[in-house]
Design a protein around this motif. Sequence first.
Motif, short mmCIF file in Angstrom:
data_model
loop_
_atom_site.label_atom_id
_atom_site.label_comp_id
_atom_site.label_asym_id
_atom_site.label_seq_id
_atom_site.Cartn_x
_atom_site.Cartn_y
_atom_site.Cartn_z
N ARG A 9 -6.39 -40.74 8.26
CA ARG A 9 -6.50 -40.54 6.72
C ARG A 9 -7.00 -41.75 6.07
O ARG A 9 -6.86 -42.97 6.30
CB ARG A 9 -5.11 -40.32 6.11
N ARG A 66 -7.71 -42.96 2.39
CA ARG A 66 -7.10 -42.43 1.13
C ARG A 66 -8.27 -42.92 0.00
O ARG A 66 -8.12 -42.12 -0.87
CB ARG A 66 -5.86 -43.40 0.62
N CYS A 102 -16.49 -33.35 -0.32
CA CYS A 102 -17.15 -34.55 0.61
C CYS A 102 -17.30 -34.16 1.79
O CYS A 102 -16.57 -33.47 2.50
CB CYS A 102 -16.03 -35.59 0.25
N VAL A 142 -14.28 -33.64 8.30
CA VAL A 142 -13.21 -33.78 7.28
C VAL A 142 -12.48 -32.45 7.38
O VAL A 142 -12.82 -31.47 7.42
CB VAL A 142 -14.03 -33.82 5.74
N PHE A 194 -19.50 -41.32 3.85
CA PHE A 194 -18.70 -40.20 3.09
C PHE A 194 -19.87 -39.80 1.74
O PHE A 194 -20.56 -40.56 1.48
CB PHE A 194 -17.49 -40.17 2.42
N ALA A 231 -12.43 -40.56 -2.69
CA ALA A 231 -11.86 -39.07 -2.03
C ALA A 231 -10.93 -39.52 -1.40
O ALA A 231 -10.74 -40.64 -0.57
CB ALA A 231 -13.10 -38.56 -1.48
N ASP A 232 -9.98 -38.69 -1.28
CA ASP A 232 -8.90 -38.81 -0.36
C ASP A 232 -9.03 -37.96 0.86
O ASP A 232 -8.99 -36.68 0.82
CB ASP A 232 -7.37 -38.46 -0.90
N ILE A 233 -9.37 -38.44 2.21
CA ILE A 233 -9.90 -37.70 3.04
C ILE A 233 -8.92 -37.59 4.36
O ILE A 233 -8.46 -38.90 4.91
CB ILE A 233 -11.14 -38.24 3.65
N ASN A 234 -8.59 -36.67 5.09
CA ASN A 234 -8.21 -36.55 6.51
C ASN A 234 -9.36 -36.35 7.35
O ASN A 234 -10.15 -35.19 7.39
CB ASN A 234 -7.12 -35.52 6.54
N SER A 239 -9.43 -32.59 2.15
CA SER A 239 -9.88 -33.66 0.99
C SER A 239 -9.38 -33.18 -0.20
O SER A 239 -9.20 -31.84 -0.34
CB SER A 239 -11.29 -34.04 1.14
N ASN A 240 -9.41 -34.05 -1.24
CA ASN A 240 -8.97 -33.89 -2.55
C ASN A 240 -10.16 -33.65 -3.56
O ASN A 240 -10.02 -33.09 -4.56
CB ASN A 240 -8.22 -34.85 -3.32
N THR A 288 -12.47 -43.21 -0.36
CA THR A 288 -13.71 -43.38 0.32
C THR A 288 -14.62 -44.62 -0.32
O THR A 288 -15.64 -45.18 0.56
CB THR A 288 -14.59 -42.15 0.22
#
Length: 92
Positions: free
Chosen positions: A25, A27, A64, A57, A80, A85-88, A60-61, A29
Amino acid sequence: MPKHATEINYTNVIKDGDFDAVVVRIRDTGSSLINTYDRYKHTITHGLNREPVGCMVIMSNKICNVKVVSKDSTKIIVQFTAEHADINLRIW
């Protein structure tokens, strides 16, 4: 039936359940104020002991995408397309 990881940690790369893959994760980018070349770029030590064949990805919130800048048997450098952005991310 194979199972995926049920939790993804911030910056700690963990094995993706029964798959030969890892998840991480990210949190944030990054900011758009950083130099264009380094903007949204992250280096991840994946621990696969081989060159990855895929990176995507998985959650993501915000919208992205990810681009692989370079990869080898120990790390992958990704960039990215969106700021903060909050990415897994899944790497296999």
